[in-house]
Motif scaffolding. Structure first.
Motif, PDB file in Angstrom:
ATOM      1  N   ASN A  52       0.758  -1.165  -0.034  1.00 21.26           N
ATOM      2  CA  ASN A  52       0.090  -0.059  -0.101  1.00 21.26           C
ATOM      3  C   ASN A  52       0.793   1.320  -0.095  1.00 21.26           C
ATOM      4  O   ASN A  52       0.293   2.406  -0.058  1.00 21.26           O
ATOM      5  CB  ASN A  52      -1.079  -0.070   1.018  1.00 21.26           C
ATOM      6  N   ALA A  53       2.141   1.057   0.101  1.00 18.02           N
ATOM      7  CA  ALA A  53       3.013   2.309   0.022  1.00 18.02           C
ATOM      8  C   ALA A  53       3.996   2.409  -1.184  1.00 18.02           C
ATOM      9  O   ALA A  53       4.861   2.749  -1.386  1.00 18.02           O
ATOM     10  CB  ALA A  53       3.841   2.328   1.387  1.00 18.02           C
ATOM     11  N   ARG A 356       5.821   1.779  10.788  1.00 14.77           N
ATOM     12  CA  ARG A 356       4.561   1.118  10.940  1.00 14.77           C
ATOM     13  C   ARG A 356       3.846   1.534  12.371  1.00 14.77           C
ATOM     14  O   ARG A 356       2.696   1.979  12.635  1.00 14.77           O
ATOM     15  CB  ARG A 356       4.241  -0.099  10.371  1.00 14.77           C
ATOM     16  N   GLU A 361       0.119   2.521  10.194  1.00  9.40           N
ATOM     17  CA  GLU A 361       0.128   2.006   8.604  1.00  9.40           C
ATOM     18  C   GLU A 361      -0.647   2.754   7.710  1.00  9.40           C
ATOM     19  O   GLU A 361      -0.733   3.064   6.600  1.00  9.40           O
ATOM     20  CB  GLU A 361       0.023   0.364   8.354  1.00  9.40           C
ATOM     21  N   LEU A 364       0.640   5.921   6.186  1.00  5.92           N
ATOM     22  CA  LEU A 364       1.731   5.386   5.339  1.00  5.92           C
ATOM     23  C   LEU A 364       1.281   4.901   3.970  1.00  5.92           C
ATOM     24  O   LEU A 364       1.871   3.773   3.592  1.00  5.92           O
ATOM     25  CB  LEU A 364       2.543   4.638   6.127  1.00  5.92           C
ATOM     26  N   GLN A 365       0.407   5.812   3.484  1.00  2.28           N
ATOM     27  CA  GLN A 365      -0.070   5.101   1.994  1.00  2.28           C
ATOM     28  C   GLN A 365       0.350   5.900   0.866  1.00  2.28           C
ATOM     29  O   GLN A 365       0.770   6.911   0.956  1.00  2.28           O
ATOM     30  CB  GLN A 365      -1.691   5.122   2.029  1.00  2.28           C
ATOM     31  N   GLY A 369       3.606   7.372   2.165  1.00  3.06           N
ATOM     32  CA  GLY A 369       4.306   6.366   2.613  1.00  3.06           C
ATOM     33  C   GLY A 369       5.424   6.109   2.216  1.00  3.06           C
ATOM     34  O   GLY A 369       6.617   5.628   2.674  1.00  3.06           O
ATOM     35  N   PHE A 370       5.727   6.025   0.859  1.00 11.24           N
ATOM     36  CA  PHE A 370       6.862   5.514   0.118  1.00 11.24           C
ATOM     37  C   PHE A 370       7.860   6.495   0.534  1.00 11.24           C
ATOM     38  O   PHE A 370       9.256   5.903   0.838  1.00 11.24           O
ATOM     39  CB  PHE A 370       6.703   5.316  -1.390  1.00 11.24           C
ATOM     40  N   TYR A 373       8.976   5.792   4.406  1.00 13.28           N
ATOM     41  CA  TYR A 373       9.967   4.568   4.517  1.00 13.28           C
ATOM     42  C   TYR A 373      11.192   4.764   4.007  1.00 13.28           C
ATOM     43  O   TYR A 373      12.238   4.509   4.807  1.00 13.28           O
ATOM     44  CB  TYR A 373       9.232   3.534   3.847  1.00 13.28           C
TER      45      TYR A 373
END
Length: 402
Positions: A52-53, A356, A361, A364-365, A369-370, A373
């Motif tokens: 999802n990220a 997360r 989480e 972090l979509q 999110g990418f 991370y």
């Protein structure tokens, strides 16, 4: 995993040393190895990134992110092979004590710091359970590694493969140096490649294939990982062709220039890579599918690894020859990612997990999110590099007996 003109401080090659072996005599970095090294670690990180990220443009790439491991294997085989060939040519022997002590200074500090954190601070684990600590400490975690029995810090299996390989390689170089020629070396490489293919086929046919025929897809997936994907004896292709490339360029440079120029290695390398990717189009258990073409899945497991390794080795050969061209257009950030590659390799899964837990989480979509991370992983890796890797490298370089 540079080799063509390394300083006396060149390090042995794998995830750990690849970020420190590309300093040429002039003190500049080589762009080609940096690009491959950074691509390899980013692919490994991508395959562990929550779906999802993952940006939509990278979803398909993510399915093949695990091939970053094979890039590292080829780079490592090339780097360590060249180092040993240079020492044998210069001294006629291999200084085993110095070789292994230098590796210990390079590999152990950061690895055991991270392993200690995994053991003592369970909240950092990317999975609730992990393999026995002694298997990590002895670099044997890849042997009999069943992910159903613990999957935390699973990326350490690749380091185990390389450490086991490099226990044997210096002795082989010492024994075979000046005893076999080019033809025999290629024959030996071919024999080892065929042996790996036959071994993977046999294991698949006797174990994985039977589980698939019975519709036991999850056990088939775990068995594939345990008996085909993780063991050293089934994953030597990348290291092997890296060493072969090192031998060719070191001992037969004129023949390489004549028969392996970029006009040959680029198209032929791409053909091998494409052929491998076609083998892996439907990766069966690795794709987590319930129904898949059994032959296609078996083809990838059996023949895909040598094909991708040969392709990477040929493309790497071209990049070494085209360094003067690549150096004019360095890829932004490649040197940084390459420098941090070992620390990123050790910490990225834990960094993802902590992010997360701390942020949630649900926050972090997508692209946010990418980037989150990625930023967290680089920050954690930078701390490990500055506080552990660099001090021990300086200490090692001060010990002149190494």
């Amino acid at each position: 995993m540079t080799i063509l003109a390394t300083t006396n401080n060149a390090h042995t090659g794998n995830f750990s040393s690849l970020s420190h072996t590309n300093v040429v005599a002039t003190g500049t970095r080589m762009v080609g190895p940096d690009i491959l090294r950074s691509l390899a670690i980013l692919l490994v990180m991508l395959v562990h990134l929550p779906l999802n990220a993952t940006p939509s443009l990278l979803v398909t790439v993510r399915e093949y992110g695990w091939l970053g491991v094979d890039i590292f294997f080829v780079l490592s085989g090339y780097l360590i092979g060249t180092q040993l060939f240079r020492e044998m040519t210069r001294t006629g022997a291999v200084d085993f004590k110095s070789f292994y002590l230098r590796r210990a200074f390079r590999i152990f500090p950061a690895f055991f710091v991270v392993l200690g954190l995994y053991a003592l601070v369970p909240v950092l684990r990317d999975n609730p359970t992990m393999q026995p600590l002694w298997k990590f400490a002895t670099f044997t975690v890849n042997l009999g590694f069943d992910p159903r029995e613990g999957n935390a810090f699973s990326q350490a299996w690749t380091l185990a493969v390389e450490e086991q390989f490099y226990l044997v390689l210096p002795l082989l170089v010492l024994l075979l140096y000046k005893r076999i020629g080019t033809g025999w070396l290629l024959a030996l490489a071919g024999l080892l490649t065929v042996t790996g293919i036959v071994l993977r086929y046999t294991i698949w046919d006797a174990q994985v294939g039977i589980l698939i025929a019975e519709g036991q897809f999850r056990p088939a997936f775990a068995t594939y990982l345990r008996d085909v994907y993780y063991p050293t004896y089934t994953r030597l292709d990348g290291l092997l062709f890296g060493v072969v490339l090192a031998a060719a360029r070191f001992f037969k440079p004129a023949l390489c220039r004549r028969y392996l120029p970029p006009t040959v290695t680029i198209p032929s390398g791409l053909i091998f890579v494409i052929a491998a990717l076609l083998c892996f189009v439907d990766r069966g258990p690795l794709a987590g599918q319930g129904i898949f073409p059994v032959f296609q899945a078996q083809l990838g497991a059996v023949a895909g690894f040598p094909l991708i390794s040969i392709g990477i080795a040929l493309l790497f050969c071209a990049m070494l020859d085209l360094e003067h061209v690549l150096s004019r257009w360095p890829v932004p950030g490649a040197a940084l990612i390459a420098t941090l590659s070992y620390s990123l390799y050790l910490t990225h899964k834990s960094a993802f997990h902590v992010m997360r837990q701390v942020v949630g989480e649900e926050n972090l979509q997508g692209g946010v999110g990418f980037l989150a991370y990625l930023a967290a992983s680089i920050a954690v890796a930078a701390v490990l590099w500055l506080c552990v890797e660099q001090p021990f490298l300086r200490l090692r370089d001060r010990l002149r007996w190494l």
